[in-house]
Design a protein around this motif. Structure first.
Motif, PDB file in Angstrom:
ATOM      1  N   LEU A  61      13.269  -4.599  47.315  1.00 21.03           N
ATOM      2  CA  LEU A  61      13.284  -4.667  45.937  1.00 21.03           C
ATOM      3  C   LEU A  61      14.461  -5.451  45.210  1.00 21.03           C
ATOM      4  N   TYR A  62      15.687  -5.094  45.806  1.00 22.78           N
ATOM      5  CA  TYR A  62      16.972  -5.749  45.420  1.00 22.78           C
ATOM      6  C   TYR A  62      17.025  -7.385  45.674  1.00 22.78           C
ATOM      7  N   LEU A  63      16.619  -7.683  46.885  1.00 21.02           N
ATOM      8  CA  LEU A  63      16.448  -8.958  47.481  1.00 21.02           C
ATOM      9  C   LEU A  63      15.638 -10.048  46.712  1.00 21.02           C
ATOM     10  N   THR A  64      14.737  -9.304  46.100  1.00 19.11           N
ATOM     11  CA  THR A  64      13.580 -10.236  45.316  1.00 19.11           C
ATOM     12  C   THR A  64      13.780  -9.952  43.794  1.00 19.11           C
ATOM     13  N   THR A  65      14.717  -9.280  43.632  1.00 20.59           N
ATOM     14  CA  THR A  65      14.922  -9.164  42.060  1.00 20.59           C
ATOM     15  C   THR A  65      13.986  -8.367  41.477  1.00 20.59           C
ATOM     16  N   ALA A  66      13.120  -7.686  42.123  1.00 22.19           N
ATOM     17  CA  ALA A  66      12.144  -6.927  41.663  1.00 22.19           C
ATOM     18  C   ALA A  66      12.374  -5.791  40.767  1.00 22.19           C
ATOM     19  N   HIS A  67      13.562  -4.982  40.979  1.00 23.40           N
ATOM     20  CA  HIS A  67      14.004  -4.203  40.204  1.00 23.40           C
ATOM     21  C   HIS A  67      14.406  -4.428  38.811  1.00 23.40           C
ATOM     22  N   ILE A  68      14.767  -5.738  38.673  1.00 19.83           N
ATOM     23  CA  ILE A  68      15.018  -6.142  37.170  1.00 19.83           C
ATOM     24  C   ILE A  68      13.562  -6.322  36.389  1.00 19.83           C
ATOM     25  N   LYS A  69      12.702  -6.448  36.936  1.00 16.40           N
ATOM     26  CA  LYS A  69      11.332  -6.480  36.405  1.00 16.40           C
ATOM     27  C   LYS A  69      10.792  -5.412  35.928  1.00 16.40           C
ATOM     28  N   MET A  70      11.463  -3.960  36.532  1.00 17.26           N
ATOM     29  CA  MET A  70      11.020  -2.926  36.060  1.00 17.26           C
ATOM     30  C   MET A  70      12.400  -2.019  35.448  1.00 17.26           C
ATOM     31  N   PRO A  71      12.719  -2.332  34.280  1.00 17.86           N
ATOM     32  CA  PRO A  71      13.788  -1.685  33.752  1.00 17.86           C
ATOM     33  C   PRO A  71      13.690  -0.216  33.203  1.00 17.86           C
ATOM     34  N   GLN A  72      12.388   0.205  33.123  1.00 20.74           N
ATOM     35  CA  GLN A  72      12.002   1.676  32.880  1.00 20.74           C
ATOM     36  C   GLN A  72      12.688   2.535  33.971  1.00 20.74           C
ATOM     37  N   VAL A  73      12.841   1.956  35.172  1.00 22.23           N
ATOM     38  CA  VAL A  73      13.404   2.818  36.138  1.00 22.23           C
ATOM     39  C   VAL A  73      15.007   2.743  36.335  1.00 22.23           C
ATOM     40  N   PRO A  74      15.449   4.057  36.221  1.00 20.21           N
ATOM     41  CA  PRO A  74      16.901   4.243  36.201  1.00 20.21           C
ATOM     42  C   PRO A  74      17.390   3.750  37.548  1.00 20.21           C
ATOM     43  N   TRP A  75      17.537   2.503  38.034  1.00 21.64           N
ATOM     44  CA  TRP A  75      17.866   2.258  39.553  1.00 21.64           C
ATOM     45  C   TRP A  75      19.210   2.666  39.996  1.00 21.64           C
ATOM     46  N   THR A  76      20.387   2.834  39.136  1.00 21.67           N
ATOM     47  CA  THR A  76      21.541   3.132  39.795  1.00 21.67           C
ATOM     48  C   THR A  76      21.212   4.633  40.067  1.00 21.67           C
ATOM     49  N   VAL A  77      20.628   5.669  39.181  1.00 25.88           N
ATOM     50  CA  VAL A  77      20.593   6.913  39.158  1.00 25.88           C
ATOM     51  C   VAL A  77      19.498   7.101  40.565  1.00 25.88           C
ATOM     52  N   LEU A  78      18.627   6.466  40.883  1.00 32.09           N
ATOM     53  CA  LEU A  78      17.694   6.600  41.877  1.00 32.09           C
ATOM     54  C   LEU A  78      18.498   6.125  43.103  1.00 32.09           C
ATOM     55  N   GLY A  79      19.570   5.190  43.378  1.00 33.20           N
ATOM     56  CA  GLY A  79      20.073   4.662  44.300  1.00 33.20           C
ATOM     57  C   GLY A  79      21.194   5.900  44.672  1.00 33.20           C
ATOM     58  N   LEU A  80      21.744   6.234  43.870  1.00 34.34           N
ATOM     59  CA  LEU A  80      22.668   7.406  44.012  1.00 34.34           C
ATOM     60  C   LEU A  80      21.923   8.609  44.613  1.00 34.34           C
ATOM     61  N   TRP A  81      20.769   9.048  43.968  1.00 31.85           N
ATOM     62  CA  TRP A  81      20.197   9.970  44.645  1.00 31.85           C
ATOM     63  C   TRP A  81      19.888   9.990  46.074  1.00 31.85           C
ATOM     64  N   PHE A  82      18.846   8.646  46.310  1.00 33.57           N
ATOM     65  CA  PHE A  82      18.667   8.298  47.574  1.00 33.57           C
ATOM     66  C   PHE A  82      19.834   8.410  48.595  1.00 33.57           C
ATOM     67  N   ASN A  83      20.981   7.614  48.424  1.00 29.19           N
ATOM     68  CA  ASN A  83      21.825   7.756  49.493  1.00 29.19           C
ATOM     69  C   ASN A  83      22.699   8.911  49.530  1.00 29.19           C
ATOM     70  N   SER A  84      22.649   9.699  48.590  1.00 26.02           N
ATOM     71  CA  SER A  84      23.317  11.103  48.612  1.00 26.02           C
ATOM     72  C   SER A  84      22.132  12.257  49.527  1.00 26.02           C
ATOM     73  N   SER A  85      21.047  11.781  49.350  1.00 28.14           N
ATOM     74  CA  SER A  85      20.146  12.619  49.877  1.00 28.14           C
ATOM     75  C   SER A  85      19.952  12.296  51.626  1.00 28.14           C
ATOM     76  N   ALA A  86      20.142  10.962  51.598  1.00 29.20           N
ATOM     77  CA  ALA A  86      19.843  10.355  53.267  1.00 29.20           C
ATOM     78  C   ALA A  86      21.018  10.723  53.789  1.00 29.20           C
ATOM     79  N   THR A  87      22.485  10.962  53.185  1.00 26.14           N
ATOM     80  CA  THR A  87      23.569  11.277  53.901  1.00 26.14           C
ATOM     81  C   THR A  87      23.589  12.696  54.332  1.00 26.14           C
TER      82      THR A  87
END
Length: 173
Positions: A88-114
């Motif tokens: 998603l990040y390599l292809t900049t697909a995340h930019i095409k979906m601005p309604q998704v809170p990517w920073t919050v999602l990244g924080l949640w995912f990385n914290s959960s994975a930890t």
């Protein structure tokens, strides 16, 4: 033969439907800056170490130690989701979906994975008592344990990077 006017109307209706969803027609673009960013470097590390964890375990008879099934589950789920996020990040697909809170999602995912990898790494280390020293299983399980602890570090560092990104984004708002 298709009517050119009908074709134009069909494209216009598709366009308005995509616009109503907040999607655009622009093509995906490779983001080479992401590869060198802290998030990109950490994602590549997570993918490599995650691959090592599940392949090192998968090459043994880990099913004889039921606790290692949890390690396989965590490593495979996190590995697949990290690859999806990387794409998603390599292809900049995340930019095409601005309604998704990517920073919050990244924080949640990385914290959960930890947290998940902390449990998996501890279980992996505790399961070493079932392996016989000097045998193939012992070496593979030991290597997967080391990689699992490296992943704890990678995901924790990535959670910190995500937190900093989220904080800077919330200050701008």
């Amino acid at each position: 033969m298709e009517d050119p006017e009908a074709s134009r109307v069909n494209r216009t209706s598709k366009s308005s439907h995509m616009d109503s969803l907040g999607l655009t027609h622009s093509t995906l673009v490779y983001d080479r800056n992401f590869v060198c960013s802290p998030s990109g470097v950490l994602m590549f590390g997570e993918i490599v170490c995650g691959l090592l964890v599940w392949t090192l375990l998968g090459g043994t008879e880990y099913v004889h130690v039921p606790a290692l099934a949890w390690v396989m589950f965590v490593s495979l789920v996190c590995w697949v989701l990290t690859i999806c996020r990387l794409l998603l990040y390599l292809t900049t697909a995340h930019i095409k979906m601005p309604q998704v809170p990517w920073t919050v999602l990244g924080l949640w995912f990385n914290s959960s994975a930890t947290v998940l990898y902390i449990t998996a790494a501890v279980i992996n280390a505790a399961s070493m008592t079932h392996a016989i020293r000097g045998r193939y299983y012992y070496t593979s399980w030991m290597a997967s344990t080391v990689c699992a602890f490296l992943l704890v570090f990678c995901y924790a560092a990535h959670a910190y990077v995500s937190y900093r990104s989220w904080r800077s984004e919330s200050r701008e708002a």
